[in-house]
Write an enzyme that holds these catalytic residues in place. Structure first.
Site, short mmCIF file in Angstrom:
data_model
loop_
_atom_site.label_atom_id
_atom_site.label_comp_id
_atom_site.label_asym_id
_atom_site.label_seq_id
_atom_site.Cartn_x
_atom_site.Cartn_y
_atom_site.Cartn_z
N HIS A 196 0.82 -1.21 0.00
CA HIS A 196 0.00 0.00 0.00
C HIS A 196 0.86 1.26 0.00
O HIS A 196 0.35 2.34 0.35
CB HIS A 196 -0.92 0.00 1.21
CG HIS A 196 -1.93 -1.10 1.22
ND1 HIS A 196 -2.91 -1.23 0.26
CD2 HIS A 196 -2.10 -2.15 2.07
CE1 HIS A 196 -3.66 -2.31 0.53
NE2 HIS A 196 -3.17 -2.88 1.61
N ARG B 213 7.25 -6.19 3.03
CA ARG B 213 6.02 -6.80 2.52
C ARG B 213 5.88 -6.49 1.04
O ARG B 213 5.73 -5.32 0.65
CB ARG B 213 4.80 -6.29 3.27
CG ARG B 213 3.50 -6.93 2.76
CD ARG B 213 2.32 -6.61 3.64
NE ARG B 213 1.86 -5.23 3.50
CZ ARG B 213 0.71 -4.77 4.02
NH1 ARG B 213 -0.06 -5.60 4.72
NH2 ARG B 213 0.36 -3.51 3.87
N ASP C 210 16.86 -11.71 -3.78
CA ASP C 210 18.14 -11.36 -4.38
C ASP C 210 18.58 -9.95 -4.00
O ASP C 210 19.78 -9.65 -3.96
CB ASP C 210 18.07 -11.49 -5.91
CG ASP C 210 18.12 -12.93 -6.38
OD1 ASP C 210 18.40 -13.82 -5.55
OD2 ASP C 210 17.89 -13.17 -7.58
N GLU D 263 -5.42 -12.38 7.00
CA GLU D 263 -6.22 -11.16 6.94
C GLU D 263 -7.54 -11.36 6.22
O GLU D 263 -8.07 -10.45 5.59
CB GLU D 263 -5.42 -10.03 6.31
CG GLU D 263 -4.69 -10.38 5.03
CD GLU D 263 -3.79 -9.26 4.53
OE1 GLU D 263 -4.00 -8.10 4.94
OE2 GLU D 263 -2.89 -9.55 3.73
N ASP E 289 -8.15 -5.70 6.98
CA ASP E 289 -8.69 -6.52 5.90
C ASP E 289 -9.54 -7.66 6.45
O ASP E 289 -10.52 -8.07 5.81
CB ASP E 289 -7.56 -7.07 5.04
CG ASP E 289 -7.07 -6.06 4.02
OD1 ASP E 289 -7.89 -5.59 3.21
OD2 ASP E 289 -5.88 -5.73 4.02
#
Length: 271
Positions: A50, A75, A89, A154, A180
């Protein structure tokens, strides 16, 4: 010179003698991330679901944070194998994967963090910061020990499957997102609703029984303490952008008389 990677978030949780408190880092700014890293909090969550964060801005924040004694989770916007490969990576050791609703979702996230034959992670250690360009000895053989995976519960579907998700080998912890979760339960914007709190508590109890850590997002201090009392091992208790928004509003309220600019009592927003 051979290098050694630091402990993972899972290892930090296992070594802690108290719950770990953290905050969201959502601004996309390496400078803000560094300010937060020096706050004394235990962990930071750099968000790309977000927030306006791409690979380059995440890398800059990792580099800014690296000099401070704080754990960093990142995240991604989605549980995607290719994106997880890029994140790993990049040198991200601790992932928080959103919207893990089923065992299959959790297994896919685990597979994305493991090299074959245990998983499907692409091999590019010579090119990658993860292995410090092959300066970390035996990185390919030990890569899974340098990564921790937390999956986000969530949705009502995820809550119903939480015990099975916790049982997936390679899932180190779960993190409950009440916002959520409330929306999926038909209670949009009602994170404090008793049914939502009960669902969160069910996940915390399931995690304790499974012997795995569980965290929760709770900006309300009383709610955070409630979930800590019910078994949460880690919490997010604020966000850089929220602190800036509320702090700047407080300054405006203290020094500028209120004004109404429109018929409905709201001020216009510029884009």
């Amino acid at each position: 010179m051979p290098l050694r990677l630091g402990p993972t978030f899972a290892e930090a949780l296992a070594a802690a003698d108290r719950p770990l408190a953290g905050m969201w880092v959502c601004s996309g700014s390496a400078l803000v991330a560094e300010i937060c890293a020096g706050s004394g909090l235990d962990w930071l969550l750099v968000d790309a679901e977000h927030s306006p964060n791409g690979l380059e801005s995440i890398l800059a924040q990792l580099q800014a944070i690296s000099g401070y004694p704080v754990q960093t989770l990142v995240r991604p916007p989605v549980n995607d194998t290719v994106l997880i490969k890029q994140y790993l990576d990049l040198g991200i050791q601790n992932l928080l994967i959103p919207m893990v609703n089923t065992v299959a979702d959790a297994e896919a996230a685990v597979a994305a963090t493991r090299y074959p034959p245990e998983g499907v992670r692409g091999v590019g250690s010579a090119l990658a910061r993860a292995a410090r360009w092959n300066r970390v000895p035996d990185y390919l053989a030990r890569a899974s020990t340098t990564i921790s995976l937390t999956v986000q519960i969530e949705s009502a579907t995820a809550v119903d499957a939480v015990e099975d998700i916790l049982a997936v080998d390679g899932v180190d912890a779960i993190f409950v997102g009440p916002s959520d979760l409330a929306a999926s339960m038909g209670l949009l914007g009602q994170q404090e609703h008793p049914d939502v709190r009960a669902a969160v508590e069910r996940c915390l109890v399931a995690a304790v029984r499974a012997g795995k850590p569980a965290g929760v997002n709770a900006f309300n201090a009383d709610t955070a303490r409630h979930y800590l009392d019910h078994g949460a091992s880690f919490v997010l208790v604020g966000a850089d952008v929220a602190l800036l928004a509320r702090g700047s509003e407080a300054l405006a309220a203290a020094f500028i008389p209120p004004a109404v600019d429109s018929a409905d009592g709201t001020s216009p927003v510029s884009y």
